[in-house]
Design a protein around this motif. Sequence first.
Motif, PDB file in Angstrom:
ATOM      1  N   PRO A 177       4.819  27.878 -43.126  1.00 62.24           N
ATOM      2  CA  PRO A 177       5.088  27.056 -44.311  1.00 62.24           C
ATOM      3  C   PRO A 177       5.343  25.610 -43.919  1.00 62.24           C
ATOM      4  O   PRO A 177       5.824  25.325 -42.817  1.00 62.24           O
ATOM      5  N   PHE A 178       5.013  24.707 -44.825  1.00 62.05           N
ATOM      6  CA  PHE A 178       5.162  23.281 -44.541  1.00 62.05           C
ATOM      7  C   PHE A 178       6.593  22.946 -44.133  1.00 62.05           C
ATOM      8  O   PHE A 178       6.830  22.149 -43.222  1.00 62.05           O
ATOM      9  N   ASP A 179       7.573  23.560 -44.797  1.00 59.17           N
ATOM     10  CA  ASP A 179       8.981  23.245 -44.534  1.00 59.17           C
ATOM     11  C   ASP A 179       9.485  23.793 -43.206  1.00 59.17           C
ATOM     12  O   ASP A 179      10.615  23.501 -42.808  1.00 59.17           O
ATOM     13  N   ALA A 180       8.652  24.593 -42.503  1.00 62.22           N
ATOM     14  CA  ALA A 180       9.073  25.106 -41.193  1.00 62.22           C
ATOM     15  C   ALA A 180       9.060  24.023 -40.131  1.00 62.22           C
ATOM     16  O   ALA A 180       9.705  24.155 -39.086  1.00 62.22           O
ATOM     17  N   ALA A 181       8.323  22.948 -40.396  1.00 61.31           N
ATOM     18  CA  ALA A 181       8.226  21.853 -39.431  1.00 61.31           C
ATOM     19  C   ALA A 181       9.348  20.846 -39.658  1.00 61.31           C
ATOM     20  O   ALA A 181       9.669  20.492 -40.804  1.00 61.31           O
ATOM     21  N   VAL A 182       9.946  20.387 -38.577  1.00 61.78           N
ATOM     22  CA  VAL A 182      11.070  19.452 -38.619  1.00 61.78           C
ATOM     23  C   VAL A 182      10.552  18.019 -38.715  1.00 61.78           C
ATOM     24  O   VAL A 182       9.725  17.602 -37.888  1.00 61.78           O
ATOM     25  N   PRO A 183      10.978  17.233 -39.713  1.00 65.24           N
ATOM     26  CA  PRO A 183      10.514  15.840 -39.787  1.00 65.24           C
ATOM     27  C   PRO A 183      11.048  15.020 -38.626  1.00 65.24           C
ATOM     28  O   PRO A 183      12.197  15.181 -38.203  1.00 65.24           O
ATOM     29  N   LEU A 184      10.202  14.137 -38.108  1.00 64.42           N
ATOM     30  CA  LEU A 184      10.573  13.252 -37.008  1.00 64.42           C
ATOM     31  C   LEU A 184      10.391  11.799 -37.460  1.00 64.42           C
ATOM     32  O   LEU A 184       9.380  11.152 -37.135  1.00 64.42           O
ATOM     33  N   PRO A 185      11.345  11.272 -38.209  1.00 67.48           N
ATOM     34  CA  PRO A 185      11.239   9.862 -38.617  1.00 67.48           C
ATOM     35  C   PRO A 185      11.148   8.966 -37.385  1.00 67.48           C
ATOM     36  O   PRO A 185      11.749   9.253 -36.346  1.00 67.48           O
ATOM     37  N   ALA A 186      10.378   7.897 -37.495  1.00 71.06           N
ATOM     38  CA  ALA A 186      10.187   6.996 -36.367  1.00 71.06           C
ATOM     39  C   ALA A 186      10.183   5.555 -36.857  1.00 71.06           C
ATOM     40  O   ALA A 186       9.995   5.288 -38.044  1.00 71.06           O
ATOM     41  N   GLU A 187      10.390   4.654 -35.911  1.00 70.05           N
ATOM     42  CA  GLU A 187      10.355   3.223 -36.204  1.00 70.05           C
ATOM     43  C   GLU A 187       9.124   2.600 -35.553  1.00 70.05           C
ATOM     44  O   GLU A 187       8.564   3.152 -34.599  1.00 70.05           O
ATOM     45  N   ALA A 188       8.723   1.450 -36.076  1.00 65.79           N
ATOM     46  CA  ALA A 188       7.589   0.741 -35.490  1.00 65.79           C
ATOM     47  C   ALA A 188       7.847   0.499 -34.003  1.00 65.79           C
ATOM     48  O   ALA A 188       8.909  -0.008 -33.622  1.00 65.79           O
ATOM     49  N   GLY A 189       6.906   0.887 -33.165  1.00 64.04           N
ATOM     50  CA  GLY A 189       7.043   0.762 -31.717  1.00 64.04           C
ATOM     51  C   GLY A 189       7.350   2.075 -31.026  1.00 64.04           C
ATOM     52  O   GLY A 189       7.183   2.185 -29.803  1.00 64.04           O
ATOM     53  N   ASP A 190       7.793   3.085 -31.779  1.00 64.46           N
ATOM     54  CA  ASP A 190       8.051   4.405 -31.198  1.00 64.46           C
ATOM     55  C   ASP A 190       6.722   5.134 -30.980  1.00 64.46           C
ATOM     56  O   ASP A 190       5.763   4.944 -31.736  1.00 64.46           O
ATOM     57  N   VAL A 191       6.683   5.998 -29.957  1.00 60.02           N
ATOM     58  CA  VAL A 191       5.477   6.786 -29.675  1.00 60.02           C
ATOM     59  C   VAL A 191       5.877   8.252 -29.523  1.00 60.02           C
ATOM     60  O   VAL A 191       6.765   8.588 -28.741  1.00 60.02           O
ATOM     61  N   LEU A 192       5.219   9.110 -30.294  1.00 58.47           N
ATOM     62  CA  LEU A 192       5.469  10.547 -30.254  1.00 58.47           C
ATOM     63  C   LEU A 192       4.402  11.215 -29.390  1.00 58.47           C
ATOM     64  O   LEU A 192       3.207  11.111 -29.682  1.00 58.47           O
ATOM     65  N   PHE A 193       4.828  11.901 -28.328  1.00 52.98           N
ATOM     66  CA  PHE A 193       3.939  12.667 -27.472  1.00 52.98           C
ATOM     67  C   PHE A 193       4.109  14.147 -27.789  1.00 52.98           C
ATOM     68  O   PHE A 193       5.240  14.620 -27.945  1.00 52.98           O
ATOM     69  N   PHE A 194       2.990  14.894 -27.874  1.00 58.66           N
ATOM     70  CA  PHE A 194       3.114  16.332 -28.108  1.00 58.66           C
ATOM     71  C   PHE A 194       1.890  17.060 -27.552  1.00 58.66           C
ATOM     72  O   PHE A 194       0.804  16.484 -27.405  1.00 58.66           O
ATOM     73  N   SER A 195       2.077  18.340 -27.256  1.00 60.16           N
ATOM     74  CA  SER A 195       1.002  19.180 -26.739  1.00 60.16           C
ATOM     75  C   SER A 195       0.016  19.510 -27.844  1.00 60.16           C
ATOM     76  O   SER A 195       0.379  19.612 -29.016  1.00 60.16           O
ATOM     77  N   TYR A 196      -1.257  19.732 -27.472  1.00 61.50           N
ATOM     78  CA  TYR A 196      -2.229  20.113 -28.492  1.00 61.50           C
ATOM     79  C   TYR A 196      -2.022  21.538 -28.972  1.00 61.50           C
ATOM     80  O   TYR A 196      -2.699  21.998 -29.901  1.00 61.50           O
ATOM     81  N   LEU A 197      -1.057  22.266 -28.373  1.00 61.80           N
ATOM     82  CA  LEU A 197      -0.668  23.590 -28.849  1.00 61.80           C
ATOM     83  C   LEU A 197       0.541  23.534 -29.792  1.00 61.80           C
ATOM     84  O   LEU A 197       0.884  24.545 -30.411  1.00 61.80           O
ATOM     85  N   THR A 198       1.174  22.395 -29.915  1.00 64.65           N
ATOM     86  CA  THR A 198       2.359  22.261 -30.757  1.00 64.65           C
ATOM     87  C   THR A 198       1.952  22.178 -32.227  1.00 64.65           C
ATOM     88  O   THR A 198       1.105  21.370 -32.608  1.00 64.65           O
ATOM     89  N   ILE A 199       2.558  23.012 -33.057  1.00 64.66           N
ATOM     90  CA  ILE A 199       2.282  22.982 -34.494  1.00 64.66           C
ATOM     91  C   ILE A 199       2.901  21.722 -35.091  1.00 64.66           C
ATOM     92  O   ILE A 199       4.074  21.430 -34.868  1.00 64.66           O
ATOM     93  N   HIS A 200       2.102  20.992 -35.846  1.00 63.06           N
ATOM     94  CA  HIS A 200       2.588  19.756 -36.453  1.00 63.06           C
ATOM     95  C   HIS A 200       1.926  19.539 -37.807  1.00 63.06           C
ATOM     96  O   HIS A 200       0.910  20.173 -38.136  1.00 63.06           O
ATOM     97  N   SER A 201       2.502  18.667 -38.594  1.00 64.20           N
ATOM     98  CA  SER A 201       1.995  18.356 -39.925  1.00 64.20           C
ATOM     99  C   SER A 201       2.574  17.005 -40.321  1.00 64.20           C
ATOM    100  O   SER A 201       3.274  16.357 -39.532  1.00 64.20           O
ATOM    101  N   SER A 202       2.296  16.564 -41.534  1.00 65.64           N
ATOM    102  CA  SER A 202       2.942  15.362 -42.058  1.00 65.64           C
ATOM    103  C   SER A 202       2.930  15.420 -43.578  1.00 65.64           C
ATOM    104  O   SER A 202       2.107  16.124 -44.181  1.00 65.64           O
TER     105      SER A 202
END
Length: 251
Positions: A177-202
């Motif tokens: 479900p969409f709500d199973a994913a934890v939101p990761l708010p970010a600021e301009a200049g931040d970079v999020l790295f993640f594995s191509y196996l990590t479940i993600h959404s927006s």
Amino acid sequence: MTTDHAALAAHYVEHGYVLVKGLLSTAEAAEYRRSAHEVLALAASGGDPTWDSAAGLAGGAPTRLRHLHDVQFHSAAFSRLLVDERFTSVAAAVLGGPDVQLHHTKLFVKPPENGSPFPPHQDHPFFPHTSHRVGAAIFHLDDAPVERGCVRIVPGSHRSGPLEHVEEGGYHLPDVPFDAAVPLPAEAGDVLFFSYLTIHSSGVNTSQEDRTTWLVQFRDPADRPAVRAHDDSLGQGMMLAGIDPTGRRTV
């Protein structure tokens, strides 16, 4: 910026992602944003990169998304950013080795009020590799609070390995479900790295401001693709750090 690469890599290995705060300065992010929007105003972009799934996540309402592949071939600024040691050193750390190879890049702008969401998914099905040493980096060129449709992550989901996706109603994971994913708010200049196996959404951008991001998919060059994919991505096989120990440039 002082970076503890070992700590970042440990977080990535355990959780499947790591958010690096302030990898770019606010001023740098603003300049890349300016360049990105200038390029988008000139270049054509087509297709639906949300796989026609946006309406389902937005309650049936129409949504919009501006996007462009391979922006580094449109703007020299992004070519320089691809080999910026601040980025490549973290990419190498999370891959666990010195060699980092480009797979492809995408520029995304979620417009105000109805910027498109993405359903929960892994990136693996689109370009599977043999050893799964493939990662992504999302450069935030605008602030990305929850109301702007920030990235969401299911921590630790990479440990489940490749999962079966369905195409009906948009390419996604039907049991997540969409709500199973934890939101990761970010600021301009931040970079999020993640594995191509990590479940993600927006989520949907419901704010009055754009949300501009640049996605860079990278890999260990020693990790062989399981199938040919994204062959039309310009620059695929370009070395961003180290060398290609296989002697090949692409698949």
